[in-house]
Design a protein around this motif. Structure first.
Motif, mmCIF file in Angstrom:
data_model
loop_
_atom_site.group_PDB
_atom_site.id
_atom_site.type_symbol
_atom_site.label_atom_id
_atom_site.label_comp_id
_atom_site.label_asym_id
_atom_site.label_seq_id
_atom_site.Cartn_x
_atom_site.Cartn_y
_atom_site.Cartn_z
ATOM 1 N N PRO A 492 0.818 -1.221 0.000
ATOM 2 C CA PRO A 492 0.000 0.000 0.000
ATOM 3 C C PRO A 492 0.846 1.262 0.000
ATOM 4 C CG PRO A 492 0.042 -0.982 2.178
ATOM 5 C CD PRO A 492 0.736 -1.953 1.272
ATOM 6 N N LYS A 493 0.340 2.270 -0.724
ATOM 7 C CA LYS A 493 0.990 3.572 -0.740
ATOM 8 C C LYS A 493 0.411 4.498 0.331
ATOM 9 C CE LYS A 493 2.107 3.406 -5.696
ATOM 10 N NZ LYS A 493 1.937 4.069 -7.016
ATOM 11 N N LYS A 494 -0.756 4.092 0.883
ATOM 12 C CA LYS A 494 -1.410 4.885 1.921
ATOM 13 C C LYS A 494 -1.438 4.086 3.220
ATOM 14 C CE LYS A 494 -4.426 7.118 -1.496
ATOM 15 N NZ LYS A 494 -5.832 7.333 -1.923
ATOM 16 N N ASP A 497 -4.462 1.553 4.077
ATOM 17 C CA ASP A 497 -4.750 0.386 3.245
ATOM 18 C C ASP A 497 -3.972 -0.824 3.737
ATOM 19 O OD1 ASP A 497 -6.596 1.412 1.445
ATOM 20 O OD2 ASP A 497 -5.051 2.193 0.099
ATOM 21 N N ASP A 498 -4.586 -2.010 3.619
ATOM 22 C CA ASP A 498 -3.903 -3.252 3.952
ATOM 23 C C ASP A 498 -2.981 -3.676 2.807
ATOM 24 O OD1 ASP A 498 -5.221 -3.423 6.346
ATOM 25 O OD2 ASP A 498 -6.716 -4.877 5.648
ATOM 26 N N ALA A 499 -1.913 -4.384 3.184
ATOM 27 C CA ALA A 499 -1.080 -5.051 2.174
ATOM 28 C C ALA A 499 -1.770 -6.360 1.788
ATOM 29 C CB ALA A 499 0.310 -5.316 2.719
ATOM 30 N N ILE A 500 -1.513 -6.837 0.578
ATOM 31 C CA ILE A 500 -2.166 -8.051 0.083
ATOM 32 C C ILE A 500 -1.124 -8.937 -0.590
ATOM 33 C CG2 ILE A 500 -3.907 -8.989 -1.495
ATOM 34 C CD1 ILE A 500 -5.396 -6.300 -1.241
ATOM 35 N N ILE A 501 -1.162 -10.231 -0.261
ATOM 36 C CA ILE A 501 -0.317 -11.216 -0.933
ATOM 37 C C ILE A 501 -1.232 -12.256 -1.571
ATOM 38 C CG2 ILE A 501 1.453 -12.989 -0.654
ATOM 39 C CD1 ILE A 501 2.468 -11.478 1.786
ATOM 40 N N LEU A 502 -1.043 -12.483 -2.865
ATOM 41 C CA LEU A 502 -1.814 -13.494 -3.596
ATOM 42 C C LEU A 502 -0.870 -14.575 -4.096
ATOM 43 C CD1 LEU A 502 -3.897 -11.072 -5.852
ATOM 44 C CD2 LEU A 502 -4.796 -12.338 -3.910
ATOM 45 N N GLU A 503 -1.250 -15.824 -3.893
ATOM 46 C CA GLU A 503 -0.475 -16.945 -4.443
ATOM 47 C C GLU A 503 -1.398 -17.764 -5.349
ATOM 48 O OE1 GLU A 503 2.801 -19.490 -5.101
ATOM 49 O OE2 GLU A 503 2.678 -17.517 -4.171
ATOM 50 N N PHE A 504 -1.034 -17.862 -6.620
ATOM 51 C CA PHE A 504 -1.824 -18.604 -7.600
ATOM 52 C C PHE A 504 -1.293 -20.020 -7.754
ATOM 53 C CE2 PHE A 504 -2.504 -14.211 -8.616
ATOM 54 C CZ PHE A 504 -3.781 -14.132 -9.146
ATOM 55 N N ALA A 532 5.735 -12.360 3.650
ATOM 56 C CA ALA A 532 5.373 -11.099 4.302
ATOM 57 C C ALA A 532 6.574 -10.385 4.920
ATOM 58 C CB ALA A 532 4.321 -11.359 5.378
ATOM 59 N N ALA A 533 7.741 -11.030 4.925
ATOM 60 C CA ALA A 533 8.908 -10.452 5.599
ATOM 61 C C ALA A 533 9.268 -9.078 5.043
ATOM 62 C CB ALA A 533 10.100 -11.396 5.476
ATOM 63 N N ILE A 540 5.083 -2.405 7.974
ATOM 64 C CA ILE A 540 3.663 -2.757 7.868
ATOM 65 C C ILE A 540 3.358 -3.844 8.896
ATOM 66 C CG2 ILE A 540 1.850 -3.678 6.368
ATOM 67 C CD1 ILE A 540 3.384 -2.517 3.994
ATOM 68 N N ALA A 541 2.425 -3.557 9.779
ATOM 69 C CA ALA A 541 2.105 -4.495 10.855
ATOM 70 C C ALA A 541 1.522 -5.795 10.303
ATOM 71 C CB ALA A 541 1.116 -3.848 11.819
#
Length: 562
Positions: A492-494, A497-504, A532-533, A540-541
């Motif tokens: 996130p730039k703000k 906003d939450d950070a998001i990790i997607l694994e396909f 997430a490291a 980011i918490a």
């Protein structure tokens, strides 16, 4: 008083007679003539002044413009007496294939035959000179839209013969946008027929033609010599990396800045440079796109002019239908990075579907990429090129194109993005299944759930996320190999906003019993590899990092989160 900018005018005489805005490129005449090459092929991106320069050449050399030195008065070419006497002194055959954009071979052959028929009609006076034999008159009258292929392929050669005999001088041949029919043949699936026809025509016109003084061909690409130029060993090829004519097409920075001063816009130089600079021809950097500059001078508004046309269809097709590696590289280009390749400027159209080098070479020739640096490697005996997106205009064009892949085919894509940002897992599943059902075919993925094709969808989907969320997120992808693995991280730039990790992951029937197992494996991988490291390292918490495992089986999707 500033000159009037006439948009879309490609006739040199019209610009000069009306006093409309024109940047002097007549030094090209001198440079070309003194190089004395038999047949010159010059490749430049579309709307870079190729047609205008060909019109300029015709009106300088053609006997039909004898006595029209007024068109060149005040321009650089008119400063030398030698060239004043050369004006209007040669028979010239001038043709353009720019509008040959038919959907099949027969229609294309007819369209070219129509162009050749027009050439013969304009020189119909030759039938009344007594110069032609009865057989030649019979051939002359046989030229029509429906003529036999053998008649069409020899038509330019024969006209050169007739004109040369009449005027007592060899002929200059100008062929503008020679490769337009070739591009259409590739896109519409009649490449082999088109290659055969074009090879025979070019061989007759430019190789086995004793009536030829010199010739110039222009186009966007250098089509592979093995395709249509196999017999032309007298061909001088001038590509975007060649030093010849490096400032003859496009506007130099000095020319652009002078124009901005003339139009009372000196304060806009920095912005105009950011939008429209970036092209490099030979060693000449800071070349600007003329179409965009002219439109900006006319409308005084920064927007996509050159890039905002339907002519981007081929570039869009090869990226959209390209494999995962193509899309991965394109992600980095959109993020402002440079890619490195060993460049082959010969475009082999029928290899575009599987040859990565051919794709990047095509995008460079077409103006979408620029050379940022080069390095000759002795071990390879070749030059390595670093390429990047040309400028802001091109970047915005591609972003709008990617948005179109989704929004034009399925509005559910936007609903999915909204659901993901809200963390609504049920809605994400509902909308994602609708998205894949309707958009899978957009990326030419085929029907196999386990083959290589689904990767095209995953990478295309990531490009869509990157473009749609660029204002709020920095998107990066792990880009690990394998068709079942694709990590995506949205930083996130703000602060709110939450950070998001997607694994396909693609469902593997030998390893998993259900899509639930596949989604669980994706989530497990996120945890075990601690993706997430890097987010935590940026402050980011942990509770602000959302993780999703996205499992695919054909067009069926299951998303699980944690």
């Amino acid at each position: 008083m500033t000159r009037t900018v006439g948009i879309g005018h490609q006739d040199f005489g019209d610009l000069r007679k009306n006093g409309w805005f024109y940047i002097d490129k007549t030094n090209f005449i001198k440079e070309w003539w003194e190089n004395a090459d038999s047949v010159t092929l010059i490749t430049r991106p579309r709307r870079f002044g190729k047609t205008l320069n060909m019109s300029m050449l015709e009106q300088f050399f053609s006997v039909k413009y004898a006595g029209r030195g007024d068109l060149f008065e005040g321009l650089s070419i008119w400063e030398e007496e030698k060239y004043r006497t050369l004006q209007g002194s040669y028979p010239v055959i001038s043709l353009s294939f720019a509008n040959v954009k038919e959907r099949n071979y027969e229609m294309t052959k007819q369209r070219i035959s129509q162009i050749l028929t027009d050439l013969y009609n304009k020189n119909y006076f030759l039938l009344e000179t007594g110069l032609l034999t009865e057989e030649e008159q019979k051939y002359f009258r046989s030229i029509s839209m429906d003529m036999a292929e053998v008649s069409a392929t020899i038509a330019i050669h024969k006209m050169a013969d007739f004109l040369s005999r009449y005027y007592g001088k060899k002929v200059i041949i100008l062929l503008d946008e020679y490769d337009t029919p070739m591009q259409e043949a590739y896109v519409n699936g009649f490449w082999d027929d088109m290659v055969s026809f074009t090879r025979n025509m070019f061989n007759a016109a430019f190789k086995t033609n004793p009536y030829l003084e010199r010739a110039v061909m222009t186009g966007i690409t250098r089509v592979s010599k093995e395709s249509i130029f196999s017999d032309l060993n007298n061909l001088e090829v001038v590509t975007t990396t060649s030093k010849k004519y490096e400032d003859s097409f496009g506007f130099t920075e000095e020319e652009v800045f002078q124009a901005l001063d003339e139009f009372g816009l000196p304060e806009m130089k920095k912005d105009v440079k950011r939008w429209y600079d970036g092209f490099t021809f030979g060693d000449k950097a800071d070349i600007y796109n003329p179409w965009s500059i002219l439109n900006y001078l006319d409308k005084k508004r920064l927007t996509t002019y050159w890039a905002n046309t339907s002519s981007n269809s081929l570039a869009g097709k090869i990226i959209r239908e390209g494999d995962g590696k193509i899309k991965q590289t394109f992600e980095r280009l959109l993020q402002g990075e440079a890619m490195e390749i060993f460049l082959d400027e010969q475009i082999v159209y029928n290899q575009l579907s599987g040859n990565e080098n051919a794709i990047w070479s095509l995008l460079l020739a077409s103006g979408y990429l620029k050379v940022v640096r080069t390095e000759f490697t002795e071990a390879e005996g070749r030059t390595k090129y670093w390429l990047a997106l040309t400028n802001r205009e091109v970047k915005l064009m591609f972003e709008n194109m990617i948005r179109g892949w989704f929004s034009e085919r399925d509005g559910n894509y936007n609903d999915f993005v909204k659901a993901m940002l809200l963390g609504d897992l049920d809605a994400m599943n509902e909308y994602m299944n609708r998205v894949t059902l309707n958009i899978f075919s957009c990326f030419d993925t085929g029907k196999s759930a386990y083959g290589a094709e689904p990767e095209k969808f995953y990478h295309g989907f990531v490009l869509g996320l990157m473009v749609d969320l660029s204002e709020r997120y920095l998107l990066t992808s792990n880009r690990e190999s394998g068709f079942g693995r694709y990590d995506v991280m949205l930083e996130p730039k703000k602060e709110n906003d939450d950070a998001i990790i997607l694994e396909f992951k693609v469902f593997q029937p030998r390893k998993e019993q259900s899509l639930e197992d596949t989604a669980a494996a994706a989530l497990k991988q996120i945890e075990e590899k601690d993706y997430a490291a890097v987010l935590r390292a940026k402050g980011i918490a942990q509770e602000r990092i959302r993780k999703y495992g996205v499992a695919f089986q054909g067009k069926e999707v299951l998303i699980e989160g944690m």
